[in-house]
Design a protein around this motif. Structure first.
Motif, PDB file in Angstrom:
ATOM      1  N   THR A 140      21.439  40.509  85.401  1.00 51.67           N
ATOM      2  CA  THR A 140      22.330  39.380  86.188  1.00 51.67           C
ATOM      3  C   THR A 140      21.827  39.502  87.517  1.00 51.67           C
ATOM      4  N   THR A 199      26.909  33.314  85.182  1.00 53.67           N
ATOM      5  CA  THR A 199      27.490  32.140  84.951  1.00 53.67           C
ATOM      6  C   THR A 199      28.256  32.280  83.641  1.00 53.67           C
ATOM      7  N   THR A 201      25.819  33.606  80.677  1.00 53.06           N
ATOM      8  CA  THR A 201      25.501  34.796  80.767  1.00 53.06           C
ATOM      9  C   THR A 201      26.553  35.834  80.458  1.00 53.06           C
ATOM     10  N   GLU A 244      17.350  36.936  81.951  1.00 50.03           N
ATOM     11  CA  GLU A 244      17.207  36.014  82.892  1.00 50.03           C
ATOM     12  C   GLU A 244      16.103  35.736  83.661  1.00 50.03           C
ATOM     13  N   TYR A 277      29.129  22.421  83.215  1.00 50.32           N
ATOM     14  CA  TYR A 277      28.047  22.423  83.983  1.00 50.32           C
ATOM     15  C   TYR A 277      27.729  21.250  84.507  1.00 50.32           C
ATOM     16  N   SER A 284      23.951  24.412  80.017  1.00 50.27           N
ATOM     17  CA  SER A 284      23.502  25.383  79.168  1.00 50.27           C
ATOM     18  C   SER A 284      24.096  25.181  77.879  1.00 50.27           C
ATOM     19  N   GLY A 331      22.675  27.802  82.906  1.00 52.35           N
ATOM     20  CA  GLY A 331      24.014  27.323  83.634  1.00 52.35           C
ATOM     21  C   GLY A 331      24.047  27.039  84.872  1.00 52.35           C
ATOM     22  N   ARG A 332      22.726  26.864  85.592  1.00 51.01           N
ATOM     23  CA  ARG A 332      22.616  26.302  86.996  1.00 51.01           C
ATOM     24  C   ARG A 332      21.132  26.079  87.003  1.00 51.01           C
TER      25      ARG A 332
END
Length: 168
Positions: free
Chosen positions: A5, A10, A13, A25, A107, A113, A140-141
């Motif tokens: 992380t 997020t 995750t 990641e 999101y 995601s 997620g971003r």
């Protein structure tokens, strides 16, 4: 693969960690001028586009959650809306309104995601993912992809697999 992380968790995750799923990641510097978020990720991460998958939301005539369905296809392909509809037993499908997609998943477009969405939606993963040892999806971003085994992606999202991609 391990659980890493960087830059804050997020929902994706967090969900993977809670499920005990191995993932890695892959953060990168997102260029806001990029025309395709997915192709940008493949290029920056040095991964063949066939292993990098984008998450798209379609609206169908199904009676739940505004008829929304998640389609996950390689970034160098398009979502075949007829095939997606058939895979979930709908008569038709069209691309969902981006604002509805953001509200439903939690999101932002370009960072949606398939994992850890606010609502659990019917999800279809293109079957081209299955032969790969690992695939990449949005974390997620924008600027964060997650690498995991396709079987784990199916398990954590409750996805079915079907041929839902058409040539680029």
């Amino acid at each position: 693969m391990g659980k890493k992380t960087k830059g804050g968790a997020t929902p994706a995750t967090t969900a993977l960690t809670a499920a005990g799923t191995d993932f890695t990641e892959h953060p990168y510097e997102h260029d806001p001028r990029a025309e395709s978020y997915g192709l940008e990720a493949a290029e920056v991460l040095g991964v063949e586009p066939a292993r990098v998958f984008k998450t798209l939301l379609a609206q169908t005539d199904l009676p739940c959650d505004h008829g929304l369905v998640v389609g996950i296809v390689p970034v160098d392909h398009q979502l075949d809306l007829k095939a997606l509809a058939a895979a979930v037993g709908a008569k038709k499908a069209s691309m969902a309104d981006p604002a509805l997609a953001e509200k439903t998943t939690g999101y932002v477009v370009g960072g949606i995601s398939p994992i850890g969405q606010k609502r659990s939606l019917a999800t279809v993963l293109d079957d081209s993912a299955l032969p790969h040892g690992t695939v990449f999806v949005s974390g997620g971003r924008r600027g964060l992809d997650l690498e995991l085994a396709p079987g784990d992606l199916v398990d954590v999202t409750g996805a079915i697999t079907a041929a839902i991609a058409k040539g680029s």
